[in-house]
Design a protein around this motif. Structure first.
Motif: not given
Length: 222
Positions: A22, A26, A29-30, A58, A62
């Motif tokens: 990405e 991008e 946005e996560q 990110v 997760r």
């Protein structure tokens, strides 16, 4: 899929790998708390390193749901070590190289992780970070030099103190190179010495990954 794997190493430790595809926008946005992270983003980095920085956060987010429903913001201390101010008992380590990122999160203790592209640079710099015994053990195996460097980086992060001399204070026992295994490493400091198990694997062609986790934090320098 960019999230390559999530592996539980124990009831309190989880490891994740991310295959970066990405752009930075991008990834933003996560990410929760994107505006707060934008304020923490290091300045002066090129596009690739900036993208890796965002991807690392990110990936950590997760992994967090493995242990908690909290959504904290990841900071870095004065030594560069990532941490959660609202979850001070948690331990976090991040690494990136090329298209791959690795992260390890634990609910206690201390952790270290490093991922490296296998390349001849490590062999060329061997005199700077390997003892004579380690250099002899590495021989002519390019992968071994990168693995030695990665394992020492992992122990450096585990200790989380600046100023360690890789060649003299972070040592590894001789080993045979396999696709995956465990290395024995030693931190040799003035006020204490410790032995650690460093796990290694090859997560993708041309890469090595090392990581270490301990249930208790290492002693602080006196």
């Amino acid at each position: 899929m960019p999230l390559h794997s999530v592996t539980s190493l124990s009831s309190s430790v989880v490891l994740g790998l991310w295959h970066l595809q990405e752009s930075a926008s991008e990834l933003k946005e996560q990410l929760p708390h994107a505006e707060q992270y934008a304020a923490l983003q290091p300045l002066g980095r090129d596009v690739a390193r900036t993208t890796q920085w965002w991807a690392g956060r990110v990936l950590v987010h997760r992994l967090l749901p493995t242990f908690t429903t909290a959504i904290p913001v990841l900071h870095n201390n004065e030594n560069g070590r990532p941490f959660f101010p609202v979850l001070p008992q948690y331990a976090v380590s991040l690494s990136h190289s090329g298209e791959w990122l690795a992260a390890i999160v634990a609910t206690q203790g201390c952790v270290g992780i490093d991922i490296e592209i296998v390349r001849s640079k490590a062999q060329k710099l061997a005199s700077r970070f390997l003892s004579e015994a380690e250099w002899a053990n590495a021989g002519d195996e390019t992968t071994k030099y990168s693995l030695y460097w990665s394992a020492k980086e992992t122990l450096y992060k585990l200790h989380s103190r600046r100023g360690l001399v890789f060649k003299k204070q972070i040592m590894l026992d001789p080993f045979w190179l396999r696709n995956a295994g465990v290395l024995t490493g030693h931190l040799l400091l003035e006020n204490f010495r410790s032995q650690h198990q460093i796990y290694y694997t090859c997560p993708a062609t041309g890469y090595v990954l090392t990581y270490c986790y301990e249930d208790l934090p290492l002693p602080l320098p006196s």
